[in-house]
Write a protein that holds these residues in place. Structure first.
Motif, mmCIF file in Angstrom:
data_model
loop_
_atom_site.group_PDB
_atom_site.id
_atom_site.type_symbol
_atom_site.label_atom_id
_atom_site.label_comp_id
_atom_site.label_asym_id
_atom_site.label_seq_id
_atom_site.Cartn_x
_atom_site.Cartn_y
_atom_site.Cartn_z
ATOM 1 N N GLY A 301 -20.693 39.739 34.137
ATOM 2 C CA GLY A 301 -19.736 40.418 33.537
ATOM 3 C C GLY A 301 -19.203 41.771 32.452
ATOM 4 N N LYS A 302 -20.284 41.315 31.009
ATOM 5 C CA LYS A 302 -20.178 42.162 29.721
ATOM 6 C C LYS A 302 -20.753 43.615 30.262
ATOM 7 C CE LYS A 302 -18.511 38.073 28.889
ATOM 8 N NZ LYS A 302 -16.813 37.916 29.120
ATOM 9 N N VAL A 303 -19.746 44.327 29.485
ATOM 10 C CA VAL A 303 -20.769 45.331 29.136
ATOM 11 C C VAL A 303 -21.277 44.966 28.212
ATOM 12 C CG1 VAL A 303 -19.760 47.919 28.301
ATOM 13 C CG2 VAL A 303 -18.158 46.940 29.868
ATOM 14 N N VAL A 304 -22.654 45.712 28.310
ATOM 15 C CA VAL A 304 -23.761 45.118 26.922
ATOM 16 C C VAL A 304 -24.140 46.335 26.424
ATOM 17 C CG1 VAL A 304 -25.609 44.449 26.933
ATOM 18 C CG2 VAL A 304 -24.138 43.401 28.156
ATOM 19 N N PHE A 305 -25.076 46.332 24.607
ATOM 20 C CA PHE A 305 -25.606 47.520 24.439
ATOM 21 C C PHE A 305 -26.081 47.133 23.833
ATOM 22 C CE2 PHE A 305 -20.649 49.364 24.179
ATOM 23 C CZ PHE A 305 -20.794 50.176 23.277
ATOM 24 N N THR A 306 -27.556 47.272 24.368
ATOM 25 C CA THR A 306 -28.828 46.911 25.187
ATOM 26 C C THR A 306 -29.640 48.270 25.027
ATOM 27 O OG1 THR A 306 -30.099 45.565 26.048
ATOM 28 C CG2 THR A 306 -28.688 46.342 27.168
ATOM 29 N N GLY A 307 -31.077 48.281 25.402
ATOM 30 C CA GLY A 307 -31.926 48.523 25.463
ATOM 31 C C GLY A 307 -31.797 49.618 27.865
ATOM 32 N N ALA A 308 -31.468 50.715 27.125
ATOM 33 C CA ALA A 308 -30.888 50.999 28.336
ATOM 34 C C ALA A 308 -31.854 52.985 28.428
ATOM 35 C CB ALA A 308 -29.243 51.281 28.668
ATOM 36 N N GLU A 309 -32.565 52.820 27.965
ATOM 37 C CA GLU A 309 -33.680 54.651 27.867
ATOM 38 C C GLU A 309 -33.249 54.974 28.784
ATOM 39 O OE1 GLU A 309 -34.394 56.709 25.882
ATOM 40 O OE2 GLU A 309 -33.735 54.995 23.806
ATOM 41 N N GLN A 310 -33.560 56.712 28.897
ATOM 42 C CA GLN A 310 -33.498 57.175 30.169
ATOM 43 C C GLN A 310 -35.268 56.854 31.172
ATOM 44 O OE1 GLN A 310 -31.939 59.671 30.656
ATOM 45 N NE2 GLN A 310 -33.562 60.237 33.407
ATOM 46 N N GLU A 311 -36.410 55.664 30.110
ATOM 47 C CA GLU A 311 -37.137 55.258 31.330
ATOM 48 C C GLU A 311 -36.523 54.250 32.149
ATOM 49 O OE1 GLU A 311 -39.156 57.420 27.802
ATOM 50 O OE2 GLU A 311 -36.996 56.316 27.840
ATOM 51 N N TRP A 312 -35.610 53.598 31.938
ATOM 52 C CA TRP A 312 -35.167 52.676 32.461
ATOM 53 C C TRP A 312 -34.184 53.187 33.830
ATOM 54 C CZ3 TRP A 312 -29.925 51.101 32.427
ATOM 55 C CH2 TRP A 312 -29.409 49.454 33.382
ATOM 56 N N LEU A 313 -33.777 53.882 33.318
ATOM 57 C CA LEU A 313 -32.586 54.905 34.287
ATOM 58 C C LEU A 313 -33.242 55.644 34.896
ATOM 59 C CD1 LEU A 313 -30.369 56.785 31.870
ATOM 60 C CD2 LEU A 313 -29.696 54.731 32.529
ATOM 61 N N ASP A 314 -34.371 56.218 35.300
ATOM 62 C CA ASP A 314 -35.609 56.731 35.969
ATOM 63 C C ASP A 314 -36.178 55.559 37.084
ATOM 64 O OD1 ASP A 314 -34.753 59.150 35.189
ATOM 65 O OD2 ASP A 314 -36.355 59.074 33.830
ATOM 66 N N TYR A 315 -36.539 54.491 36.677
ATOM 67 C CA TYR A 315 -37.061 53.461 37.322
ATOM 68 C C TYR A 315 -36.257 53.009 38.055
ATOM 69 C CZ TYR A 315 -39.594 49.644 38.132
ATOM 70 O OH TYR A 315 -41.033 48.427 38.396
ATOM 71 N N TYR A 316 -35.003 52.716 37.928
ATOM 72 C CA TYR A 316 -33.512 51.971 39.077
ATOM 73 C C TYR A 316 -33.053 53.214 39.177
ATOM 74 C CZ TYR A 316 -35.731 47.540 36.581
ATOM 75 O OH TYR A 316 -36.008 46.273 36.650
ATOM 76 N N PRO A 345 -10.340 52.385 28.865
ATOM 77 C CA PRO A 345 -10.007 50.582 29.069
ATOM 78 C C PRO A 345 -10.792 50.179 30.562
ATOM 79 C CG PRO A 345 -8.141 51.184 28.288
ATOM 80 C CD PRO A 345 -8.464 51.996 28.297
ATOM 81 N N GLU A 346 -10.275 51.086 31.180
ATOM 82 C CA GLU A 346 -10.724 50.818 33.128
ATOM 83 C C GLU A 346 -11.859 50.909 32.811
ATOM 84 O OE1 GLU A 346 -10.506 55.553 32.430
ATOM 85 O OE2 GLU A 346 -9.484 53.490 31.541
ATOM 86 N N LYS A 347 -13.269 52.019 31.973
ATOM 87 C CA LYS A 347 -14.706 51.927 32.421
ATOM 88 C C LYS A 347 -14.742 51.044 32.383
ATOM 89 C CE LYS A 347 -15.777 55.832 33.233
ATOM 90 N NZ LYS A 347 -15.977 56.547 34.436
ATOM 91 N N ILE A 348 -14.212 49.532 31.160
ATOM 92 C CA ILE A 348 -14.870 48.293 31.055
ATOM 93 C C ILE A 348 -15.085 47.936 32.311
ATOM 94 C CG2 ILE A 348 -14.373 45.975 29.729
ATOM 95 C CD1 ILE A 348 -13.609 47.703 27.848
ATOM 96 N N SER A 349 -13.645 47.553 33.159
ATOM 97 C CA SER A 349 -14.016 46.888 34.590
ATOM 98 C C SER A 349 -14.934 47.415 35.309
ATOM 99 C CB SER A 349 -12.533 47.506 35.006
ATOM 100 O OG SER A 349 -12.444 46.340 36.509
ATOM 101 N N GLU A 350 -15.458 49.066 35.474
ATOM 102 C CA GLU A 350 -16.328 49.268 35.924
ATOM 103 C C GLU A 350 -17.518 48.773 36.001
ATOM 104 O OE1 GLU A 350 -17.098 53.500 37.093
ATOM 105 O OE2 GLU A 350 -15.304 53.863 36.379
ATOM 106 N N ILE A 351 -17.619 49.306 34.338
ATOM 107 C CA ILE A 351 -19.164 48.746 34.488
ATOM 108 C C ILE A 351 -19.468 46.977 34.600
ATOM 109 C CG2 ILE A 351 -20.525 49.016 32.090
ATOM 110 C CD1 ILE A 351 -19.217 51.255 31.184
ATOM 111 N N SER A 352 -17.847 46.679 34.323
ATOM 112 C CA SER A 352 -18.325 45.230 34.481
ATOM 113 C C SER A 352 -18.863 44.693 35.629
ATOM 114 C CB SER A 352 -16.731 44.574 34.088
ATOM 115 O OG SER A 352 -17.321 42.772 34.720
ATOM 116 N N LYS A 353 -17.889 45.363 36.341
ATOM 117 C CA LYS A 353 -18.729 45.165 37.805
ATOM 118 C C LYS A 353 -20.077 45.439 38.706
ATOM 119 C CE LYS A 353 -13.390 45.176 40.040
ATOM 120 N NZ LYS A 353 -12.462 45.842 40.226
ATOM 121 N N ASN A 354 -20.421 47.153 37.633
ATOM 122 C CA ASN A 354 -21.517 47.153 38.521
ATOM 123 C C ASN A 354 -22.525 47.054 37.770
ATOM 124 O OD1 ASN A 354 -20.081 49.722 39.654
ATOM 125 N ND2 ASN A 354 -20.551 51.039 37.739
ATOM 126 N N ALA A 355 -22.521 45.572 36.660
ATOM 127 C CA ALA A 355 -23.590 45.230 35.672
ATOM 128 C C ALA A 355 -24.217 44.303 36.944
ATOM 129 C CB ALA A 355 -23.291 44.396 34.465
#
Length: 389
Positions: A301-316, A345-355
């Motif tokens: 459930g962490k908000v992770v700064f990592t590889g998430a390029e457009q190619e990844w967005l498109d793939y999934y 900070p509400e975005k942290i909770s939202e991204i956490s659940k999505n992750a």
């Protein structure tokens, strides 16, 4: 079915083993345990010349005699283990140099593997000939070679990458591709360079054992905790200097709103616990997709700064900044993204659940193990001893 997994990076083969065993397979891992990370393996190889005085001794002896002590001692260990390295239905090699010896020795060890096992597959995970060539041909807008090109890292620290430009390693690559049943990729950073290759069987998402990773629902009640795990050996390759510069920018305006936890080169068991109380995790910069550390943090459930390029967005087929945050090699951009989360900070909770939901859907270790099995089985040979080319 008996399966041998040779090599270990970032717990990939351990998680795959757990998924395969859940499906009733018998699985053995042989490898080094990824050095200081110390992942469990069933057949352990030791590299005693990886650092410190033994490393210096190895360099001197190689310079004087052209004898590589590392290759000599690993070959000796291989001889002791070889009765446990044959007779498998499927073998998967974690990369093109899984025993980490010089090409002449590596070919001897691989020759035994190919002769005594029915079906050998290769996983493109970590640097290899194809991914290195793709990066050096500048087909990625940035890669782990960017710090080297920027002269942040001495040539000696890039040996494990630059070696793939040598003829002897190109020959090792050719030998490997003549004898494997097929090659798979562990994420987009290896998938993209392999597109169009005749041996390529497709991308296998990294398997994440969710039963070992509980979701932690951390609400923001006071300070936002940011975790920065540094692998000192790969400090520049992972972009840790850029993360530290981004944190310095952030501290100027929001020091009262954040708590920063920094750890260095922890064994896996300690590392996975160290970030439990963090809201945000800084993983790596020079990547298009997530590696194991990022995926396991996302599962928790962490908000992770990592590889998430457009190619990844498109793939999934997902939207930017909803599951992971793309960490570009720009400290100011990273700082702005961090500030956005601090101010919302509400975005942290939202991204956490999505992750967490994303990992459950795309990376569940049993589902990924099924995908591996289906892919391997599509290429199984009836011949117990394939011809060595």
């Amino acid at each position: 079915m008996k399966i041998l997994l040779i090599g270990e990076y970032s717990r990939l083969h351990n998680s795959l083993k757990e998924g395969l065993e859940a499906l009733g397979m018998t699985v053995t891992i042989a490898g080094f345990g990824d050095y200081f990370k110390n992942y469990p393996v069933d057949i352990r190889f030791e590299n005693s010349f990886n650092s410190g005085i033994p490393f210096l001794i190895k360099k001197v002896i190689y310079k004087l005699t052209a004898i590589d002590l590392n290759s000599v001692f690993i070959k000796r260990q291989f001889e002791n283990h070889k009765n446990h390295l044959k007779g498998y239905d499927i073998v998967q090699l974690i990369n093109e140099n899984p025993f980490n010896t010089l090409p002449k020795t590596e070919k001897l060890l691989l020759d035994f593997i190919f002769r005594h096992n029915k079906n050998v597959f290769l996983l493109s995970c970590g640097t290899d000939y194809i991914s290195v060539k793709y990066a050096f041909d500048k087909k990625f807008k940035y890669s782990i070679f960017t710090p080297f090109e920027q002269e942040k890292v001495p040539k000696a620290n890039y040996w494990h990458i630059l070696k793939w430009q040598r003829k002897s390693y190109k020959k090792l690559h050719d030998y490997m591709f003549k004898n494997i049943k097929g090659v798979l990729a562990s994420d987009l950073d290896y998938h993209i360079p392999l597109i169009g290759n005749k041996k390529y069987l497709g991308m296998m998402p990294n398997p994440i054992n969710l039963e070992k990773l509980d979701y932690i629902n951390l609400k923001v009640t006071d300070k936002i905790v940011i975790f920065h795990g540094i692998n000192q050996k790969n400090y520049y390759k992972k972009g840790n200097d850029i993360f530290e510069a981004a944190l310095d920018i952030l501290k100027k305006n929001h020091a009262d709103k954040i708590e920063i936890i920094t750890v260095k080169s922890l064994p896996y068991a300690e590392y996975i616990k160290a970030f439990n109380q963090a809201h945000i995790l800084l993983d790596q910069v020079f990547a298009y997709d997530q590696g194991f550390n990022a995926l396991e943090a996302m599962a928790k459930g962490k908000v992770v700064f990592t590889g998430a390029e457009q190619e990844w967005l498109d793939y999934y087929n997902i939207e930017e900044d909803t599951i992971a945050i793309n960490a570009e090699p720009d400290a100011e951009k990273i700082a702005r993204k961090l500030e956005w989360l601090i101010l919302h900070p509400e975005k942290i909770s939202e991204i956490s659940k999505n992750a967490r939901a994303f990992i459950e859907k795309e990376h569940h270790y049993v589902d990924v193990a099924k995908l591996y099995l289906e892919t391997w089985e599509s290429k199984l040979s009836e011949n117990a001893t394939p011809k060595i080319l």
